[in-house]
Scaffold this motif. Sequence first.
Motif, short mmCIF file in Angstrom:
data_model
loop_
_atom_site.label_atom_id
_atom_site.label_comp_id
_atom_site.label_asym_id
_atom_site.label_seq_id
_atom_site.Cartn_x
_atom_site.Cartn_y
_atom_site.Cartn_z
N GLU A 99 0.98 4.07 -24.75
CA GLU A 99 1.23 3.69 -23.35
C GLU A 99 0.00 3.06 -22.73
OE1 GLU A 99 4.21 3.51 -22.45
OE2 GLU A 99 4.97 4.68 -24.13
N LEU A 100 -1.18 3.55 -23.09
CA LEU A 100 -2.41 2.93 -22.59
C LEU A 100 -2.49 1.48 -23.04
CD1 LEU A 100 -4.99 5.79 -23.27
CD2 LEU A 100 -4.47 4.82 -21.02
N ALA A 101 -2.08 1.23 -24.29
CA ALA A 101 -2.12 -0.13 -24.84
C ALA A 101 -1.18 -1.04 -24.05
CB ALA A 101 -1.74 -0.12 -26.32
N HIS A 102 -0.06 -0.47 -23.56
CA HIS A 102 0.88 -1.29 -22.77
C HIS A 102 0.29 -1.71 -21.42
CE1 HIS A 102 4.29 -1.67 -25.28
NE2 HIS A 102 4.57 -0.39 -25.34
N LEU A 103 -0.71 -0.97 -20.96
CA LEU A 103 -1.37 -1.40 -19.72
C LEU A 103 -2.15 -2.69 -19.98
CD1 LEU A 103 -2.76 1.92 -18.19
CD2 LEU A 103 -0.58 0.79 -17.73
N LEU A 104 -2.48 -2.93 -21.26
CA LEU A 104 -3.24 -4.13 -21.63
C LEU A 104 -2.36 -5.23 -22.18
CD1 LEU A 104 -6.18 -2.27 -23.44
CD2 LEU A 104 -6.14 -3.10 -21.08
N VAL A 105 -1.35 -4.85 -22.97
CA VAL A 105 -0.45 -5.82 -23.60
C VAL A 105 0.99 -5.33 -23.47
CG1 VAL A 105 0.18 -6.99 -25.75
CG2 VAL A 105 -2.22 -6.45 -25.30
N PRO A 106 1.84 -6.09 -22.78
CA PRO A 106 3.25 -5.68 -22.71
C PRO A 106 3.97 -5.98 -24.03
CG PRO A 106 2.91 -7.72 -21.49
CD PRO A 106 1.58 -7.33 -22.06
N GLY A 107 5.07 -5.32 -24.28
CA GLY A 107 5.87 -5.60 -25.47
C GLY A 107 5.20 -5.10 -26.75
N HIS A 108 5.86 -5.34 -27.87
CA HIS A 108 5.38 -4.81 -29.15
C HIS A 108 5.05 -5.92 -30.15
CE1 HIS A 108 7.74 -1.29 -27.55
NE2 HIS A 108 6.56 -0.77 -27.75
N GLY A 109 4.41 -6.95 -29.68
CA GLY A 109 4.01 -8.05 -30.57
C GLY A 109 2.78 -7.70 -31.37
N PRO A 110 2.32 -8.66 -32.21
CA PRO A 110 1.15 -8.43 -33.05
C PRO A 110 -0.09 -8.03 -32.26
CG PRO A 110 2.19 -10.54 -33.58
CD PRO A 110 2.92 -9.98 -32.40
N ARG A 111 -0.25 -8.60 -31.07
CA ARG A 111 -1.44 -8.25 -30.27
C ARG A 111 -1.42 -6.79 -29.88
NH1 ARG A 111 -1.87 -10.84 -25.06
NH2 ARG A 111 -3.79 -9.69 -24.81
N PHE A 112 -0.20 -6.30 -29.62
CA PHE A 112 -0.07 -4.89 -29.23
C PHE A 112 -0.48 -3.99 -30.40
CE2 PHE A 112 2.34 -0.94 -29.20
CZ PHE A 112 2.00 -0.43 -27.97
N TRP A 113 0.12 -4.24 -31.58
CA TRP A 113 -0.17 -3.37 -32.72
C TRP A 113 -1.60 -3.48 -33.19
CZ3 TRP A 113 2.64 0.59 -32.89
CH2 TRP A 113 3.99 0.51 -32.54
N ARG A 114 -2.23 -4.64 -32.98
CA ARG A 114 -3.63 -4.79 -33.34
C ARG A 114 -4.48 -3.81 -32.52
NH1 ARG A 114 -4.40 -10.46 -32.55
NH2 ARG A 114 -2.60 -10.73 -33.92
N LEU A 115 -4.09 -3.61 -31.27
CA LEU A 115 -4.82 -2.66 -30.43
C LEU A 115 -4.78 -1.25 -31.02
CD1 LEU A 115 -3.86 -3.43 -26.72
CD2 LEU A 115 -6.14 -3.52 -27.74
N LEU A 116 -3.63 -0.91 -31.62
CA LEU A 116 -3.47 0.45 -32.13
C LEU A 116 -4.03 0.64 -33.54
CD1 LEU A 116 0.02 1.53 -30.78
CD2 LEU A 116 -2.22 2.19 -29.98
N GLU A 117 -4.45 -0.46 -34.14
CA GLU A 117 -4.97 -0.36 -35.52
C GLU A 117 -6.18 0.56 -35.62
OE1 GLU A 117 -5.73 -4.29 -36.95
OE2 GLU A 117 -3.61 -4.61 -37.44
N GLY A 118 -6.96 0.64 -34.55
CA GLY A 118 -8.16 1.47 -34.59
C GLY A 118 -7.86 2.96 -34.66
N TYR A 119 -6.64 3.34 -34.27
CA TYR A 119 -6.29 4.77 -34.29
C TYR A 119 -5.76 5.11 -35.68
CZ TYR A 119 -4.17 9.22 -33.00
OH TYR A 119 -3.84 10.54 -32.94
N PRO A 120 -6.50 5.94 -36.42
CA PRO A 120 -6.18 6.14 -37.84
C PRO A 120 -4.85 6.84 -38.10
CG PRO A 120 -7.96 7.61 -37.17
CD PRO A 120 -7.69 6.69 -36.00
N ARG A 121 -4.28 7.48 -37.07
CA ARG A 121 -3.07 8.26 -37.33
C ARG A 121 -1.81 7.64 -36.74
NH1 ARG A 121 -5.39 14.38 -36.87
NH2 ARG A 121 -4.77 14.89 -38.97
N THR A 122 -1.84 6.36 -36.46
CA THR A 122 -0.67 5.69 -35.90
C THR A 122 0.56 5.86 -36.79
OG1 THR A 122 -1.90 4.06 -34.62
CG2 THR A 122 0.32 3.42 -35.28
N GLU A 123 0.43 5.50 -38.06
CA GLU A 123 1.59 5.56 -38.96
C GLU A 123 2.10 6.99 -39.11
OE1 GLU A 123 3.60 3.30 -40.11
OE2 GLU A 123 2.37 1.91 -38.96
#
Length: 147
Positions: A99-123
Amino acid sequence: MLIPARMSEAEEQRWVNVMLDKLAAQESKQVLGDSELAERAEQLSAQYFDGRARPSSVRWVTNQNTRWGSCTPAEGSIRLSHRLQGMPEYVVDYVLLHELAHLLVPGHGPRFWRLLEGYPRTERAKGYLEGVVAAERLPHVPGARGE
Ligand SMILES: [Zn+2]
Protein backbone atom coordinates in the motif's frame (compact mmCIF):
# COMPACT_ATOMS: atom_id res chain seq x y z
CA MET A 1 -7.41 -18.69 36.52
CA LEU A 2 -9.82 -21.58 36.79
CA ILE A 3 -8.34 -24.90 37.77
CA PRO A 4 -10.37 -28.06 37.35
CA ALA A 5 -11.25 -29.71 40.69
CA ARG A 6 -9.51 -32.83 42.01
CA MET A 7 -6.03 -32.31 40.68
CA SER A 8 -2.93 -33.55 42.38
CA GLU A 9 -0.33 -30.95 43.18
CA ALA A 10 1.88 -32.19 40.37
CA GLU A 11 -0.99 -32.06 37.89
CA GLU A 12 -1.89 -28.61 39.13
CA GLN A 13 1.65 -27.37 38.58
CA ARG A 14 1.67 -28.83 35.10
CA TRP A 15 -1.66 -27.15 34.32
CA VAL A 16 -0.38 -23.80 35.54
CA ASN A 17 2.69 -24.18 33.33
CA VAL A 18 0.55 -25.01 30.32
CA MET A 19 -1.62 -21.94 30.93
CA LEU A 20 1.42 -19.72 31.37
CA ASP A 21 2.84 -21.02 28.08
CA LYS A 22 -0.45 -20.25 26.37
CA LEU A 23 -0.50 -16.73 27.75
CA ALA A 24 3.08 -16.16 26.64
CA ALA A 25 2.22 -17.43 23.16
CA GLN A 26 -0.78 -15.09 22.97
CA GLU A 27 1.34 -12.16 24.09
CA SER A 28 3.99 -12.73 21.46
CA LYS A 29 1.23 -12.83 18.85
CA GLN A 30 -0.37 -9.62 20.06
CA VAL A 31 -1.18 -7.35 17.16
CA LEU A 32 0.09 -3.87 16.56
CA GLY A 33 -2.15 -0.97 17.49
CA ASP A 34 -2.87 1.79 14.98
CA SER A 35 -0.04 4.00 16.20
CA GLU A 36 2.44 1.11 16.08
CA LEU A 37 1.18 0.32 12.60
CA ALA A 38 1.92 3.91 11.53
CA GLU A 39 5.38 3.60 13.07
CA ARG A 40 5.97 0.35 11.22
CA ALA A 41 4.91 2.00 7.95
CA GLU A 42 7.41 4.78 8.54
CA GLN A 43 10.19 2.26 9.16
CA LEU A 44 9.33 0.28 6.04
CA SER A 45 9.14 3.42 3.92
CA ALA A 46 12.54 4.50 5.22
CA GLN A 47 14.07 1.08 4.65
CA TYR A 48 12.72 0.32 1.18
CA PHE A 49 11.59 3.62 -0.37
CA ASP A 50 14.10 6.11 1.07
CA GLY A 51 11.22 7.50 3.12
CA ARG A 52 9.44 8.76 0.00
CA ALA A 53 6.08 7.15 0.90
CA ARG A 54 4.60 9.30 3.66
CA PRO A 55 1.11 8.17 4.64
CA SER A 56 -1.02 10.64 6.55
CA SER A 57 -2.81 7.81 8.32
CA VAL A 58 -2.42 4.06 8.67
CA ARG A 59 -5.09 2.05 10.45
CA TRP A 60 -6.85 -1.26 10.83
CA VAL A 61 -10.37 -1.60 9.49
CA THR A 62 -12.91 -4.35 10.05
CA ASN A 63 -15.16 -3.54 7.07
CA GLN A 64 -12.74 -4.82 4.46
CA ASN A 65 -13.24 -8.49 3.74
CA THR A 66 -12.31 -8.81 0.08
CA ARG A 67 -9.07 -6.84 0.19
CA TRP A 68 -6.08 -7.17 2.47
CA GLY A 69 -5.22 -3.53 2.21
CA SER A 70 -6.26 -0.37 0.44
CA CYS A 71 -5.15 3.19 0.12
CA THR A 72 -6.35 6.58 -1.02
CA PRO A 73 -3.31 8.25 -2.57
CA ALA A 74 -4.97 11.69 -2.70
CA GLU A 75 -5.38 11.61 1.09
CA GLY A 76 -2.32 9.50 1.79
CA SER A 77 -4.42 7.14 3.89
CA ILE A 78 -3.78 3.40 4.21
CA ARG A 79 -6.14 0.81 5.63
CA LEU A 80 -5.32 -2.80 6.47
CA SER A 81 -7.92 -5.51 6.97
CA HIS A 82 -8.17 -6.80 10.54
CA ARG A 83 -8.04 -10.27 8.98
CA LEU A 84 -4.26 -9.82 8.74
CA GLN A 85 -4.03 -9.64 12.51
CA GLY A 86 -2.37 -12.77 13.82
CA MET A 87 -0.67 -13.51 10.50
CA PRO A 88 3.14 -13.59 10.40
CA GLU A 89 4.87 -10.24 10.63
CA TYR A 90 6.44 -10.58 7.17
CA VAL A 91 2.94 -10.88 5.67
CA VAL A 92 1.64 -7.75 7.42
CA ASP A 93 4.83 -5.94 6.38
CA TYR A 94 4.31 -6.99 2.78
CA VAL A 95 0.73 -5.67 2.66
CA LEU A 96 1.83 -2.45 4.33
CA LEU A 97 4.70 -2.05 1.89
CA HIS A 98 2.36 -2.81 -1.03
CA GLU A 99 0.00 0.00 0.00
CA LEU A 100 2.91 2.35 0.68
CA ALA A 101 4.15 1.63 -2.85
CA HIS A 102 0.73 2.67 -4.20
CA LEU A 103 1.25 6.10 -2.68
CA LEU A 104 4.17 6.36 -5.13
CA VAL A 105 2.91 4.36 -8.12
CA PRO A 106 -0.76 3.61 -8.87
CA GLY A 107 -1.73 0.29 -10.45
CA HIS A 108 0.33 -2.89 -10.71
CA GLY A 109 2.64 -2.20 -13.63
CA PRO A 110 6.35 -3.00 -13.84
CA ARG A 111 7.26 0.22 -12.03
CA PHE A 112 5.11 -0.83 -9.11
CA TRP A 113 6.64 -4.30 -8.78
CA ARG A 114 10.14 -2.89 -9.17
CA LEU A 115 9.50 -0.91 -6.00
CA LEU A 116 8.70 -4.11 -4.13
CA GLU A 117 11.72 -6.00 -5.42
CA GLY A 118 13.81 -4.76 -2.51
CA TYR A 119 11.58 -6.58 -0.03
CA PRO A 120 12.97 -10.13 0.09
CA ARG A 121 9.73 -11.78 1.20
CA THR A 122 7.32 -10.45 -1.43
CA GLU A 123 6.83 -13.80 -3.17
CA ARG A 124 6.56 -15.70 0.09
CA ALA A 125 3.99 -13.28 1.49
CA LYS A 126 1.93 -13.41 -1.71
CA GLY A 127 2.01 -17.20 -1.52
CA TYR A 128 0.89 -17.14 2.11
CA LEU A 129 -2.08 -14.89 1.32
CA GLU A 130 -3.03 -16.98 -1.71
CA GLY A 131 -2.93 -20.05 0.53
CA VAL A 132 -5.27 -18.40 3.05
CA VAL A 133 -7.77 -17.59 0.30
CA ALA A 134 -7.50 -21.10 -1.18
CA ALA A 135 -8.02 -22.72 2.24
CA GLU A 136 -11.15 -20.64 2.80
CA ARG A 137 -12.59 -21.94 -0.45
CA LEU A 138 -12.11 -25.60 0.45
CA PRO A 139 -15.37 -27.38 1.13
CA HIS A 140 -15.90 -28.02 4.82
CA VAL A 141 -16.20 -31.74 4.42
CA PRO A 142 -14.61 -34.09 6.98
CA GLY A 143 -11.43 -35.53 5.52
CA ALA A 144 -11.12 -32.79 2.92
CA ARG A 145 -8.18 -31.27 4.73
CA GLY A 146 -6.01 -34.34 4.58
CA GLU A 147 -7.07 -35.75 7.93
ZN1 LIG B 1 -2.12 -3.14 -5.14
